[in-house]
Design an enzyme around this catalytic site. Structure first.
Site, short mmCIF file in Angstrom:
data_model
loop_
_atom_site.label_atom_id
_atom_site.label_comp_id
_atom_site.label_asym_id
_atom_site.label_seq_id
_atom_site.Cartn_x
_atom_site.Cartn_y
_atom_site.Cartn_z
N ASN A 447 3.23 -5.76 -31.52
CA ASN A 447 3.41 -7.19 -31.24
C ASN A 447 3.92 -7.83 -32.53
OD1 ASN A 447 3.22 -9.88 -30.57
ND2 ASN A 447 0.98 -9.95 -30.65
N LYS A 449 4.93 -10.72 -33.14
CA LYS A 449 4.58 -12.15 -33.27
C LYS A 449 5.82 -12.94 -33.72
CE LYS A 449 -0.14 -10.89 -34.34
NZ LYS A 449 -1.42 -11.30 -34.83
N HIS A 534 -2.41 -13.61 -25.04
CA HIS A 534 -2.80 -13.34 -26.43
C HIS A 534 -3.66 -14.49 -26.94
CE1 HIS A 534 -2.58 -12.54 -30.71
NE2 HIS A 534 -2.19 -11.30 -30.39
N GLU A 536 -3.82 -15.96 -29.65
CA GLU A 536 -3.13 -17.03 -30.39
C GLU A 536 -2.50 -18.04 -29.43
OE1 GLU A 536 -0.74 -14.41 -32.76
OE2 GLU A 536 -2.50 -13.79 -33.92
N GLU A 606 -8.79 -7.43 -27.37
CA GLU A 606 -8.56 -7.82 -28.77
C GLU A 606 -9.63 -8.83 -29.19
OE1 GLU A 606 -4.12 -7.22 -29.91
OE2 GLU A 606 -4.37 -9.17 -28.99
N GLY A 612 -5.74 -9.81 -37.25
CA GLY A 612 -5.12 -10.24 -38.49
C GLY A 612 -6.11 -10.54 -39.60
N SER A 652 -6.52 -5.52 -36.16
CA SER A 652 -6.51 -4.81 -37.45
C SER A 652 -6.54 -3.29 -37.29
CB SER A 652 -7.68 -5.26 -38.33
OG SER A 652 -7.57 -6.65 -38.58
#
Ligand code: PEP
Length: 691
Positions: A447, A449, A534, A536, A606, A612, A652
């Protein structure tokens, strides 16, 4: 009972019947090799070829025959070399059946000798026994593989060799000494006089008289019940035995003094003191290596007032020869040859009797020595019956033969069982792996991003394309890129190796939604996947479960496969609410799909706290929640759909922790953020599937 169980039971019953018969028959012959040799001699005599065959050959045949029978029985019992053993047994019994039919019809010998002196059967009984064994032999010969093994193939050699050594040793020892088990009426402890007695009321033999009479030149036969009147003249009569009476175990024992012919049987058997009888059926062939010892015993008898006779079937000439070479001063008597051979299996052998009871027996190889004759028999151990009882001998056989084989069988079965368990575990693991491999795809998806301009993105995609074209990955690889890259990358990407996906799509079909990209547009670039849900996007762009539900549906409508992200926040994890959160996310956006549509969804778990941040869920934490997610899917769509669903881990994930994570049964790969921006890092994670 099923047909198969019945078949196996019958075959194994036949097998045990044959095994026990062969073991018994072989063993009783092996403990009496001379007796078996005499029986072979009887057969040769009946065939009129005895004089052509030397004794040594019949003795070797006796040992070979008993050993073969015993070994075949044991091999059949253990189901060793099933094919060949069942064939040999079949051939063996076929030959024996023909011989026993001949014996039953022609009566050349009174007892077939199948079980030595242990079990006596009439000739017709023997034939019937063989017919039954023949049926059993045919059964096992037809289905040898139905005999259940007691010992693994790799350990059979131990049983084979041990059995051969055991039976040859028993034969050899019985030949050197005397039969280890004495089934004859002259065994130690037997009273010869008693053995000769006919009990009161015993069956008498029956005879039939026929009278031949004549009248007016005509001859006719009459019985007692139709005896004619006096007008008939008596010519002759015949007496025929029509049934046998009781025959005592000892019926042919008599002792005549050589020279005078005086019958001294009763004198010897009635004597309350000790009498030594040196037994030699043939003095001509007697072993003369122990002559001194025999003479010493004879002298000891003279000194202590015991009687000593030599019983033989030999004639005066042979007796004279024996006397001249041995200097024998003891008396010689005549007894029937067969009787002498029956009394003791040694030529010569020594018998000690007291009041007609057999106290001791010695072969010429094991005669008592001087030390044992230091005192009168009344005070000596050899003047009493030996202590080694039949039970003691059976125990010895159990200890030296049966027990070792039992221990071996037990060890072998335990070993075979543990191997079976291990193999089963192994095949289960392989099965599980194959199942996983077959049922659900392993995937590593990148991904990107909001990273990479068009040129850098193309360069990275090209590098990945070259890398994985040269070295095929062990899993599905997907790169999910910003919209601007899709069309260009789709031009050169080998999508058989690397799938292409977007990171988002609109929740509307089309129209006045400035800045949005629809699922249809994504599909038109050549992409096949889209990442939805996701964290985010959920948190920064307020994508609710309802919005995501729309997006998922539109993506599927446009033949895009969805990588659907779920996961809890740090606070939710700390409150131990992770299961509840992921379940709600599934319920809210994808659990309304049909099973067919759900099959096009890849789930990515996730944990938001790991994305991250450098923090990773431990493999156990990840496995636990992956298993929970799979359970939720199973509850909703059934076990099979759950087994087929790919569930990725994201947060991660790096080359260093990927192998441990991917080793877990419910983790089918990863969704990679930061580490997907460099070809080497991304490849490092993908290579985790090679470990
Ligand atoms: C992600 O953004 O999906 C992700 C897993 O990021 P990272 O690997 O950088 O934690």
């Amino acid at each position: 009972m099923t047909k198969k169980v019945l078949k196996y039971s019958v075959i194994n019953l036949c097998r045990f019947m044959l095994a026990i018969t062969f073991i018994l028959s072989g063993f009783v012959k092996a403990v009496d090799p001379l007796g078996t040799q005499y029986k072979i001699g009887d057969y040769l005599e009946a065939l009129h070829i005895a004089s052509y065959i030397p004794d040594i050959l019949t003795l070797i045949s006796s040992i070979l025959l008993s050993s073969l029978e015993f070994c075949l029985g044991v091999f059949m019992l253990f189901a060793i070399r099933r094919h060949i053993v069942s064939k040999i047994i079949f051939v063996f019994i076929s030959i024996m059946t023909v011989i026993t039919l001949w014996i039953a019809i022609a009566n050349p010998v009174s007892d077939c000798g199948c079980f030595g002196d242990a079990i006596k059967l009439t000739n017709w009984e023997t034939f019937i026994k063989n017919i039954i064994l023949m049926a059993a032999a045919v059964t096992v010969w037809k289905y040898p593989l139905c005999m259940v093994r007691f010992i693994s193939k790799s350990n059979q050699w131990i049983v084979i060799n041990y059995t051969i050594i055991f039976i040859v040793f028993i034969s050899g020892y019985s030949l050197y000494d005397l039969p280890q088990f004495d089934f004859r009426p002259y065994h130690i402890g037997a009273n010869i006089k008693k053995g000769m007695e006919i009990p009161p009321g015993a069956k008498q033999p029956k005879f039939e008289n026929t009278f031949i009479m004549e009248k007016n030149g005509v001859r006719k036969e009459f019985k007692l019940d139709n005896y004619p009147d006096s007008t008939w003249k008596f010519i002759d009569s015949k007496t025929v035995q029509i049934s046998e009476g009781y025959i005592p175990p000892i019926h042919d024992f008599s002792i005549q003094k050589v020279g005078s012919g005086e019958d001294i049987t009763n004198n010897i058997l009635g004597d309350k003191g000790y009498t030594f009888l040196l037994i030699s059926p043939h003095l001509e062939t007697a072993d003369d290596s122990q002559l001194d010892q025999i003479n010493q015993i004879s002298e000891y008898c003279t000194d202590n007032g015991y009687k000593f006779y030599c019983l033989t079937a030999s004639t005066g000439k042979a007796i004279n020869r024996w006397q001249s070479i041995t200097g024998a001063e003891y008396s010689f008597c005549n007894t029937d040859e067969t009787t002498l051979k029956t009394i003791i299996r040694s030529n010569p052998g020594l018998l000690l009797i007291k009041a007609g009871t057999i106290i001791r027996k010695w072969s010429h190889n094991t005669l008592p020595d001087e030390k044992q004759f230091s005192k009168p028999l009344e005070h000596s151990e050899i003047g009493t019956m030996p202590k080694d009882s039949v039970t003691g001998k059976i125990l010895k056989i159990i200890l030296w033969y049966v027990l070792p084989l039992m221990v071996l069988t037990l060890a072998d079965r335990t070993w075979a069982w543990s191997r079976w368990v291990k193999n089963k575990e192994k095949s289960n693991k392989i099965y599980q792996l194959l199942k996983r491999k077959k049922m659900r795809k392993k995937i590593v998806a990148g991904n990107w991003k909001m990273n990479m301009n068009l040129q850098d993105g193309i360069a990275l995609a090209k590098e990945l394309n070259d890398t994985f074209t040269a070295e095929k990955p062990n899993c599905g690889v997907i790169i999910c890129t910003p919209f601007i890259h899709l069309a260009s990358i789709a031009q050169f990407l080998n999508q058989d190796i690397i799938g292409l996906g977007a990171e988002n799509c609109a929740d509307k079909v089309k129209g006045a939604y400035t800045g949005e990209v629809s699922a249809e547009m994504v599909k038109s670039t050549g992409a096949q996947y889209v990442v939805l849900g996701h964290s985010e996007r959920r948190s920064y762009y307020n994508e609710t479960p309802a919005i995501l539900k729309e997006k998922v549906q539109l993506a599927l409508d446009n033949n895009l496969k969805v990588i659907f992200c779920i996961g809890e926040s740090k606070e939710e994890r700390e409150a131990n609410r992770q299961n509840e959160v992921v379940k709600a996310e599934l319920d809210g956006s994808v659990f309304d799909l049909s099973a067919e549509d759900f099959a096009k969804i890849v789930i990515a778990y996730e944990p938001i706290w790991a994305i991250g941040t450098g923090l990773t869920a431990t493999s156990d934490q990840a496995e636990e929640i992956h298993a929970y997610i799979r359970n939720c899917i199973a509850d909703k769509y059934g076990k099979q759909v759950a087994e087929d669903t790919t569930i990725l881990y994201g947060g991660s994930c790096k080359a260093s922790n990927a192998p441990e994570l991917f080793a877990k049964p419910d983790i089918d790969g990863g969704l990679i953020g930061g580490a997907s921006l460099k070809a080497a890092d991304f490849k490092g994670i993908i290579d985790a599937w090679k470990k």
